[in-house]
Design a protein around this motif. Sequence first.
Motif, PDB file in Angstrom:
ATOM      1  N   THR A 119     -56.786  -1.154  21.362  1.00 20.54           N
ATOM      2  CA  THR A 119     -56.121  -1.890  20.118  1.00 20.54           C
ATOM      3  C   THR A 119     -57.596  -2.612  20.528  1.00 20.54           C
ATOM      4  OG1 THR A 119     -55.544  -3.323  22.268  1.00 20.54           O
ATOM      5  CG2 THR A 119     -54.163  -2.146  20.803  1.00 20.54           C
ATOM      6  N   LYS A 138     -52.847  -8.715  21.771  1.00 18.54           N
ATOM      7  CA  LYS A 138     -53.026  -7.241  21.577  1.00 18.54           C
ATOM      8  C   LYS A 138     -53.004  -6.023  22.254  1.00 18.54           C
ATOM      9  CE  LYS A 138     -56.707  -6.945  18.619  1.00 18.54           C
ATOM     10  NZ  LYS A 138     -57.786  -6.969  18.003  1.00 18.54           N
ATOM     11  N   VAL A 191     -50.694  -3.288  23.469  1.00 18.31           N
ATOM     12  CA  VAL A 191     -49.626  -2.990  23.711  1.00 18.31           C
ATOM     13  C   VAL A 191     -48.873  -2.131  25.304  1.00 18.31           C
ATOM     14  CG1 VAL A 191     -50.072  -2.955  21.288  1.00 18.31           C
ATOM     15  CG2 VAL A 191     -50.274  -0.230  23.000  1.00 18.31           C
ATOM     16  N   GLY A 192     -49.551  -2.561  26.023  1.00 16.86           N
ATOM     17  CA  GLY A 192     -49.233  -1.361  27.535  1.00 16.86           C
ATOM     18  C   GLY A 192     -49.230  -0.322  27.240  1.00 16.86           C
ATOM     19  N   CYS A 193     -50.609   0.473  27.122  1.00 15.42           N
ATOM     20  CA  CYS A 193     -50.939   1.954  27.521  1.00 15.42           C
ATOM     21  C   CYS A 193     -51.349   2.422  27.984  1.00 15.42           C
ATOM     22  CB  CYS A 193     -51.121   2.939  25.797  1.00 15.42           C
ATOM     23  SG  CYS A 193     -53.435   2.145  25.841  1.00 15.42           S
ATOM     24  N   TRP A 194     -51.486   1.308  29.270  1.00 20.95           N
ATOM     25  CA  TRP A 194     -52.742   1.840  30.484  1.00 20.95           C
ATOM     26  C   TRP A 194     -53.808   2.840  30.178  1.00 20.95           C
ATOM     27  CZ3 TRP A 194     -50.569  -2.124  30.883  1.00 20.95           C
ATOM     28  CH2 TRP A 194     -48.870  -2.314  31.407  1.00 20.95           C
TER      29      TRP A 194
END
Lengths: 173, 440
Positions: A82, A98, A100-103
């Motif tokens: 992001t 910004k 999104v916590g996709c790790w």
Amino acid sequence: MERLFCDPRRCVGCRACEIACAVEHTPSKDLFASVLNGELGPPRRRVQTVGAKPYRVAIGGVVLSLGCHHCDPAPCVDACITGAMHKEDGQTVCDLEKCVGCWMCVMSCPYGAITPKVKALKCDLCPDRQEKTGRSRYACIEACPTEALFAGTFEEFQKVLAEPVTAVWEGTR
Amino acid sequence: MKPRYLIIGASAAGTSAAETLRRYAPDAQVTVVSDEKITYSKPLLSYYLAGKLGEEQLFFRSPDFYERHGIERIHARAVGLLPEKNTVELSDGQKLKYDKLLLATGAAPRFPHIEGIRKDGVFGLRKLEDAHGILARLPKTKSAVVLGGGLVGLKAAAALKEHGVAVTVLIDSPHALSQMLDESSARIFERIFEQNGVAIRTRAKPVAVLGDQQIEGVQIALGEVFPCELVVVGKGVDPSLELLEGTQIRKEYGVLVDDYLRTSVENIYAAGDVAQARDVVRGEPWINALWPCAVEQGRVAALNMLGIATRYRGSMRMNSVQFFGVPVISAGLAVLTPGPLGGRPGEHDETLESQPAPGIYRKIFLKDETIVGFVLVGDVPIEAAGVLRILMERRVNVASIKEELLELGPELGRLLPLIAENRERFVEREFQELVQTVGV
């Protein structure tokens, strides 16, 4: 750029830096209020036992407190889909708006310095601490009772490591 | 005259290269050609499709990034490459000369060669226009079929479910996520999808998309028909190699590059999903079509284009994703499904596995006491992904800590003696500082 280092000779593994860090990253920035209001999140640095299971031999073993190294190039910045994780004046900063916590950053950080908790949480070098509380620059350093934590360049820190360890009241620093 | 650095492609690799060129060569002429008007994050398209992000949140660099950095961005398709003339031809007729060229053309969705696959209403999920097309069709879509149980297919399925569409995922393989997970880990996610109302059918080979004007369904090899008004294809991607036609640039699955990301033709480099570069776990050139690899390759290629010799350490297969709130990170050879881009037997000789509670799962694959792959499922296990990954990437013998690998947390301290023993593989300043600090 100024970064944080821990002198393992002085660190006793008391985890005061962890609690100070967790408190610093709450809206109230106050231990009592943050516990009372359930604001307390994870610390962004962790006390670690070198070469042994965590906390198994805190006394007698080598212990130190580690967080984000603000490295460059930073694998977490490369991995961020992001643009939330970015470099800013040498610091590695996560724009939580910004994220999104996709790790992907958690997967990429070789130091294990990013905590996945809804957003990617990491050492942000206490950006609003002085302004909001009027206290010293870094929460972890202020909290450390043995003066194990140090802010500066690695070259400066090497000078600290070269000095003999003395009691805090003798005032080496 | 100032040298011209030309980049074909403006996604992860192209943008990262442009950024690096500008950072190290403030005065250089940098031109980026893309057939897409704007630069956005492709991995975020499933978030957009699910309605979790707006279009303006898909930018991974600010919309004025190119302008602000004085980078020329041309909206056209590169249609011809003449290496002997150092020239690229564009779809608008322009001919661009270059001193150094980067191929960052990416990849395109792989559509199965079945009847009706080009019908109106069949979409990939690779470009913003795909997401727009799917969203526009949703009002008249009650049921959808997703072809492929990989990351893109399952993310699309989960996103469609958010819109209340009845979704069936048809998977050729014996289990879902066959490029990312082994069978037992994949079963956890198949169950999660079923519990959330998404039907998963494995060993279901589609043979035709049915319907005349409107899509009516998808037929599988066994004869069964799955009625639907929309089809999304998520069966992997193929590198976009069209520009190579008629050139001497060596290719295999993708553009073959050396450890400096140079192609076989002088002054031409490649990075991102189109490039087949060193894979550290496999020990041979491979395409790991992943965002982090593309960004890193873009940077390394740019440095080499500038004459700053920078060796590319190599990539590995890895991914992080969440489905219905359950996170999973897997890396390396966690895949043992045979196939051209899958795993092969004998790639691991030991498996460590623990499942302390439902939905919490760790599996680590070893070969000769070295980590070659892992799967971590759940909030706590995934925190250790970074330190496990670096041990795998640097090919560290983990025999001395094998008993603890399954309970390893994100604490690097535990690994410092091991890192010190292998310090020549941990050349980064930060690792060297740590080793000096603890004096191990």
